[in-house]
Design a protein around this motif. Structure first.
Motif, PDB file in Angstrom:
ATOM      1  N   GLY A   4       0.815  -1.212   0.000  1.00  0.00           N
ATOM      2  CA  GLY A   4       0.000   0.000   0.000  1.00  0.00           C
ATOM      3  C   GLY A   4       0.845   1.257   0.000  1.00  0.00           C
ATOM      4  O   GLY A   4       1.619   1.514  -0.900  1.00  0.00           O
ATOM      5  N   TRP A   5       0.728   2.014   1.072  1.00  0.00           N
ATOM      6  CA  TRP A   5       1.376   3.319   1.172  1.00  0.00           C
ATOM      7  C   TRP A   5       2.858   3.214   1.456  1.00  0.00           C
ATOM      8  O   TRP A   5       3.568   4.203   1.497  1.00  0.00           O
ATOM      9  N   SER A   6       3.383   2.034   1.752  1.00  0.00           N
ATOM     10  CA  SER A   6       4.739   1.868   2.276  1.00  0.00           C
ATOM     11  C   SER A   6       5.771   2.571   1.404  1.00  0.00           C
ATOM     12  O   SER A   6       5.755   2.483   0.185  1.00  0.00           O
ATOM     13  N   ASP A   7       6.688   3.273   2.048  1.00  0.00           N
ATOM     14  CA  ASP A   7       7.729   4.005   1.346  1.00  0.00           C
ATOM     15  C   ASP A   7       9.004   3.909   2.157  1.00  0.00           C
ATOM     16  O   ASP A   7       9.170   4.576   3.177  1.00  0.00           O
ATOM     17  N   ASN A   8       9.917   3.083   1.728  1.00  0.00           N
ATOM     18  CA  ASN A   8      11.131   2.847   2.494  1.00  0.00           C
ATOM     19  C   ASN A   8      12.141   3.976   2.396  1.00  0.00           C
ATOM     20  O   ASN A   8      13.223   3.890   2.966  1.00  0.00           O
ATOM     21  N   ALA A 260      -1.145   8.455   8.896  1.00  0.00           N
ATOM     22  CA  ALA A 260      -1.696   9.513   8.058  1.00  0.00           C
ATOM     23  C   ALA A 260      -1.581   9.163   6.575  1.00  0.00           C
ATOM     24  O   ALA A 260      -2.516   9.371   5.788  1.00  0.00           O
ATOM     25  N   LEU A 261      -0.443   8.602   6.191  1.00  0.00           N
ATOM     26  CA  LEU A 261      -0.235   8.248   4.785  1.00  0.00           C
ATOM     27  C   LEU A 261      -1.222   7.184   4.316  1.00  0.00           C
ATOM     28  O   LEU A 261      -1.738   7.246   3.196  1.00  0.00           O
ATOM     29  N   GLN A 262      -1.485   6.199   5.159  1.00  0.00           N
ATOM     30  CA  GLN A 262      -2.392   5.146   4.698  1.00  0.00           C
ATOM     31  C   GLN A 262      -3.813   5.649   4.513  1.00  0.00           C
ATOM     32  O   GLN A 262      -4.517   5.208   3.612  1.00  0.00           O
ATOM     33  N   TRP A 263      -4.262   6.599   5.320  1.00  0.00           N
ATOM     34  CA  TRP A 263      -5.605   7.158   5.103  1.00  0.00           C
ATOM     35  C   TRP A 263      -5.675   7.864   3.753  1.00  0.00           C
ATOM     36  O   TRP A 263      -6.679   7.770   3.031  1.00  0.00           O
ATOM     37  N   VAL A 264      -4.622   8.574   3.412  1.00  0.00           N
ATOM     38  CA  VAL A 264      -4.614   9.348   2.169  1.00  0.00           C
ATOM     39  C   VAL A 264      -4.417   8.456   0.950  1.00  0.00           C
ATOM     40  O   VAL A 264      -5.076   8.636  -0.083  1.00  0.00           O
ATOM     41  N   VAL A 265      -3.518   7.481   1.058  1.00  0.00           N
ATOM     42  CA  VAL A 265      -3.182   6.650  -0.094  1.00  0.00           C
ATOM     43  C   VAL A 265      -4.160   5.489  -0.256  1.00  0.00           C
ATOM     44  O   VAL A 265      -4.751   5.286  -1.321  1.00  0.00           O
ATOM     45  N   ASP A 266      -4.345   4.703   0.790  1.00  0.00           N
ATOM     46  CA  ASP A 266      -5.171   3.500   0.673  1.00  0.00           C
ATOM     47  C   ASP A 266      -6.662   3.793   0.661  1.00  0.00           C
ATOM     48  O   ASP A 266      -7.446   3.006   0.116  1.00  0.00           O
ATOM     49  N   TYR A 267      -7.075   4.901   1.274  1.00  0.00           N
ATOM     50  CA  TYR A 267      -8.499   5.228   1.350  1.00  0.00           C
ATOM     51  C   TYR A 267      -8.876   6.442   0.505  1.00  0.00           C
ATOM     52  O   TYR A 267     -10.014   6.893   0.555  1.00  0.00           O
ATOM     53  N   HIS A 268      -7.916   6.987  -0.247  1.00  0.00           N
ATOM     54  CA  HIS A 268      -8.166   8.083  -1.186  1.00  0.00           C
ATOM     55  C   HIS A 268      -8.722   9.335  -0.513  1.00  0.00           C
ATOM     56  O   HIS A 268      -9.418  10.130  -1.173  1.00  0.00           O
ATOM     57  N   LEU A 269      -8.441   9.520   0.761  1.00  0.00           N
ATOM     58  CA  LEU A 269      -8.954  10.706   1.446  1.00  0.00           C
ATOM     59  C   LEU A 269      -8.259  11.964   0.937  1.00  0.00           C
ATOM     60  O   LEU A 269      -7.076  11.945   0.575  1.00  0.00           O
ATOM     61  N   ASP A 270      -9.007  13.064   0.931  1.00  0.00           N
ATOM     62  CA  ASP A 270      -8.503  14.316   0.370  1.00  0.00           C
ATOM     63  C   ASP A 270      -7.847  15.213   1.405  1.00  0.00           C
ATOM     64  O   ASP A 270      -7.026  16.070   1.039  1.00  0.00           O
ATOM     65  N   ALA A 271      -8.212  15.048   2.661  1.00  0.00           N
ATOM     66  CA  ALA A 271      -7.664  15.910   3.702  1.00  0.00           C
ATOM     67  C   ALA A 271      -7.802  15.215   5.046  1.00  0.00           C
ATOM     68  O   ALA A 271      -8.685  14.374   5.243  1.00  0.00           O
ATOM     69  N   LEU A 292       5.042  15.916   9.149  1.00  0.00           N
ATOM     70  CA  LEU A 292       3.837  15.273   8.631  1.00  0.00           C
ATOM     71  C   LEU A 292       3.342  15.991   7.379  1.00  0.00           C
ATOM     72  O   LEU A 292       2.995  15.355   6.371  1.00  0.00           O
ATOM     73  N   ALA A 293       3.309  17.327   7.427  1.00  0.00           N
ATOM     74  CA  ALA A 293       2.860  18.097   6.269  1.00  0.00           C
ATOM     75  C   ALA A 293       3.765  17.845   5.070  1.00  0.00           C
ATOM     76  O   ALA A 293       3.291  17.663   3.936  1.00  0.00           O
ATOM     77  N   CYS A 294       5.061  17.815   5.297  1.00  0.00           N
ATOM     78  CA  CYS A 294       6.011  17.584   4.209  1.00  0.00           C
ATOM     79  C   CYS A 294       5.802  16.208   3.593  1.00  0.00           C
ATOM     80  O   CYS A 294       5.774  16.060   2.364  1.00  0.00           O
ATOM     81  N   GLU A 295       5.646  15.196   4.422  1.00  0.00           N
ATOM     82  CA  GLU A 295       5.491  13.822   3.920  1.00  0.00           C
ATOM     83  C   GLU A 295       4.219  13.671   3.095  1.00  0.00           C
ATOM     84  O   GLU A 295       4.206  12.994   2.063  1.00  0.00           O
ATOM     85  N   LEU A 296       3.131  14.294   3.545  1.00  0.00           N
ATOM     86  CA  LEU A 296       1.879  14.176   2.791  1.00  0.00           C
ATOM     87  C   LEU A 296       1.916  14.997   1.514  1.00  0.00           C
ATOM     88  O   LEU A 296       1.490  14.529   0.450  1.00  0.00           O
ATOM     89  N   LEU A 303      -0.165  11.033  -6.473  1.00  0.00           N
ATOM     90  CA  LEU A 303      -1.584  10.749  -6.295  1.00  0.00           C
ATOM     91  C   LEU A 303      -2.450  11.418  -7.354  1.00  0.00           C
ATOM     92  O   LEU A 303      -3.594  11.015  -7.581  1.00  0.00           O
ATOM     93  N   GLY A 304      -1.933  12.459  -7.971  1.00  0.00           N
ATOM     94  CA  GLY A 304      -2.694  13.177  -8.978  1.00  0.00           C
ATOM     95  C   GLY A 304      -3.787  14.049  -8.417  1.00  0.00           C
ATOM     96  O   GLY A 304      -4.757  14.362  -9.114  1.00  0.00           O
ATOM     97  N   ARG A 305      -3.652  14.456  -7.168  1.00  0.00           N
ATOM     98  CA  ARG A 305      -4.656  15.304  -6.522  1.00  0.00           C
ATOM     99  C   ARG A 305      -4.021  15.978  -5.313  1.00  0.00           C
ATOM    100  O   ARG A 305      -3.038  15.469  -4.754  1.00  0.00           O
ATOM    101  N   PRO A 306      -4.571  17.122  -4.897  1.00  0.00           N
ATOM    102  CA  PRO A 306      -4.035  17.774  -3.700  1.00  0.00           C
ATOM    103  C   PRO A 306      -4.422  17.019  -2.432  1.00  0.00           C
ATOM    104  O   PRO A 306      -5.447  16.340  -2.381  1.00  0.00           O
ATOM    105  N   VAL A 307      -3.573  17.125  -1.432  1.00  0.00           N
ATOM    106  CA  VAL A 307      -3.827  16.550  -0.118  1.00  0.00           C
ATOM    107  C   VAL A 307      -3.638  17.661   0.907  1.00  0.00           C
ATOM    108  O   VAL A 307      -2.619  18.349   0.895  1.00  0.00           O
ATOM    109  N   TYR A 308      -4.620  17.843   1.793  1.00  0.00           N
ATOM    110  CA  TYR A 308      -4.590  18.955   2.732  1.00  0.00           C
ATOM    111  C   TYR A 308      -4.531  18.465   4.178  1.00  0.00           C
ATOM    112  O   TYR A 308      -5.081  17.417   4.523  1.00  0.00           O
TER     113      TYR A 308
END
Length: 621
Positions: A4-8, A260-271, A292-296, A303-308
């Protein structure tokens, strides 16, 4: 590996970024956990005859193994040092609740239908906050989907969910969650949340999730045996403070950022809405909020979309939303409680608690002109100076409201403003929020004055904890007991009393209020964003003697004139020069029948009689 969201590349804990259980697609699953307080960690698979499976120690407190014959749906726990067994701290699903086993989830098996969704600019957010359990009789993600057409009719553009991370029982506000990766089982779990987000995107709505990273709830919190996730260096009112800056805090920071990353990546949440960041303590060189802000934000392109990231904070500190190059954390927005306090104190006359700092018309004007009301001056409630000025910040960085879950639910009975305000003032409050240059938020049911309260409710299984919560609430409201009996948080009837009756939105005064909200939202969508409070994109004039606020904003078709009468008496108001056409009125507006006579009676344009607590909107092409 389907991680999923994993980023080593994050560099935490020796580069071991993936936490949890990840099915590999070949009948095997990778399990990885951070447990520095354990010498040995073994995997226990429910309903599996195999003995405990040892995980390999990778160093830095990380343990992992690839286990064959285990796939999605398998339930498991970790045994620490041949002793007790506990759920996975990074569990993706707790099908039997906080005390049960974790379950392996394949995040890639859901078939998304939102491939064309590209999000929307933050300044276009019109937010609707709801509690999944109380919004419908069923109290599930799928039941919320059944009401999305209603929200589309209202016109909101962003749905904000109160926390859904697994909490004890089936009734809770969500701030007692103990599994920051796992959607609540009674709401519908991972698949239910994905269906809801997918359905929202299909209707052009963004989705915001309220997440809690300042503490974990007291029941079902099994992180202590694993490692130093918490610290006693700081205190929060809700539970142990999270260890963001002490020894071994890097893996804790990674744990939270991974959530936080998994909510945004795996669940397509916008903010994500970050709960009570004033309870997040970090005195390291790089604050966890900035990291956290930098990572998101750096994942937006992929993702092709903004994340807030939107913060709740009672600090009135603009550093939260300032960019890093200006010494800020770089979050995208924060709640502005001052707007609510100024509006509520003025309209209701309340002066207790934090309302002691509010109540004047001038403070309402400042909230429109500058954002924060307490911007460095003395706070009577806090008995010290408080806040910083937000006058130079974009208004779209501040979220304003006349109601939200806290401001309703933290009253003793959870009573809503309609019990203290007449229809005229309810409509005035709605117009103040929706016509402000800031981001507006509506709390579920306010758009038609649902009679349901929103009291505090829980369903803990520990009798001692239930007694402690009851006693804590009684102490909190000891001076208000003359108002009646405090609802019992544990009693299921308290929770049931909060459920909405959406059918009322077409009935009588409820229907008239709903129609007013809907029209305000329609007009709001036609307004051009205000990039700065003081750059000329919004003209504001205040008559403090008569308590009238006049606002001119640019719209896609011309200019919008908003007249708001905050006084209890009818007031004649002179329109500016030019041809203005009426758009909306909140109560009975009387235009003089002899327009030519009226126009000649003042130096400006025609006069109109603005009713007590009335709102009138006019347009000019």
């Amino acid at each position: 590996m389907n991680a999923g969201w994993s980023d080593n590349s994050a560099g935490y804990g020796g580069g071991k970024a993936a936490l949890g259980a990840f099915p590999l697609g070949d009948g095997c699953t990778l399990f990885r956990v951070w447990a520095p307080r354990a010498r040995e960690v073994a995997l226990l698979i429910e309903e599996d005859a195999r003995p405990p499976i040892p995980l390999a120690h990778e160093g830095d407190g990380y343990f992992s193994s690839v286990v064959s014959g285990v796939g999605p749906g398998a339930r498991y726990r970790y045994r620490l040092d041949h002793g007790a067994a506990f759920p996975d701290p990074a569990s993706r699903f707790q099908p039997l609740g906080v005390h049960g086993p974790s379950q392996v989830v394949d995040q890639g098996c859901y078939q998304w239908h939102d491939g064309e969704w590209r999000g929307m600019p933050l300044e276009r957010y019109i937010i609707y906050e709801l509690h999944v359990g109380a919004f419908t009789p069923q109290g599930t993600f799928d039941a919320v989907i059944s009401r999305l057409d209603y929200l589309a009719e209202l016109g909101v553009t962003a749905l904000e969910l109160m926390p859904v991370a697994q909490f004890p029982g089936e009734r809770n506000w969500g701030y007692d969650g103990t599994f920051p990766f796992a959607p609540q089982n009674s709401y519908g779990g991972p698949e239910g949340l994905k269906r809801l987000v997918d359905a929202c995107h299909g209707r052009g709505m963004a989705v915001i999730l309220d997440v809690v990273y300042n503490h974990l709830g007291p029941e079902g919190n099994y992180l202590h045996p694993y490692g130093p996730y918490f610290t006693d260096r700081y205190r929060t009112p809700w539970g142990d403070a999270v260890n963001f800056d002490g020894p071994d805090s890097d893996p804790v920071r990674h744990y939270v950022i991974s959530s936080a990353l998994q909510w945004v990546v795996d669940y397509h949440l916008d903010a994500l809405r970050l709960d009570a960041i004033h309870g997040i303590f970090d005195f390291g060189a790089r604050h966890i909020l900035g990291e956290l802000a930098c990572e998101l934000h750096r994942r937006q392109e992929a993702l092709g979309r903004p994340v807030y990231l939107i913060a709740e904070s009672d600090l009135n500190d603009t550093r939260v939303i300032l960019p890093p190059e200006r010494g800020g954390h770089g979050l995208d927005a924060q709640w502005n409680d001052d707007f609510h306090h100024a509006l509520t104190a003025f309209l209701t006359g309340e002066r207790s608690g934090y309302y002691a700092d509010f109540g004047s018309f001038g403070q309402l004007v400042k909230a429109f002109e500058q954002g924060f009301v307490l911007s460095g001056g003395y706070s009577v409630f806090r008995r010290r100076r408080h806040g910083s000025s937000s006058a130079d910040c974009p208004p779209s960085r501040l979220v304003v409201f006349s109601q939200n879950h806290d401001q309703v639910g933290n009253r003793m009975a959870g009573d809503r403003p309609h019990e203290r305000l007449d229809p005229a003032r309810l409509r005035l409050a709605a117009a103040a929020v929706l016509l402000s240059p800031c981001l507006p938020l509506i709390f579920m049911g306010e758009e038609y004055a649902d009679p349901a309260p929103f009291p505090y409710f829980i369903s803990h299984g520990d009798p001692g904890l239930v007694a402690a919560v009851r006693e804590g609430r009684r102490r909190e409201f000891a001076s208000f007991m003359h108002q009646g009996e405090m609802p019992d948080p544990q009693d299921e009837t308290t929770f049931r009393s909060a459920r909405l009756d959406l059918g009322l939105h077409r009935v009588g005064e409820h229907g008239r209020l709903f129609a007013f909200y809907r029209e305000l939202i329609r007009l709001r969508k036609e307004l051009l964003p205000v990039s700065r409070f003081r750059d000329g994109e919004m003209a504001l004039a205040a008559d403090e003697g008569r308590q009238i606020l006049s606002i001119v904003r640019h719209a896609s078709w011309g200019r919008l004139l908003c007249l708001l009468n905050f006084s209890s008496t009818s007031q004649y108001v002179c329109l500016p020069g030019g041809e203005w056409f009426p758009l909306l009125d909140s109560v009975a507006l009387e235009f003089p029948s002899d327009r030519s006579c009226c126009a000649g009676s003042t130096a400006g344009g025609p006069r109109l009689l603005l009713a007590p607590f009335g709102v009138a909107l006019f347009g000019k092409g």
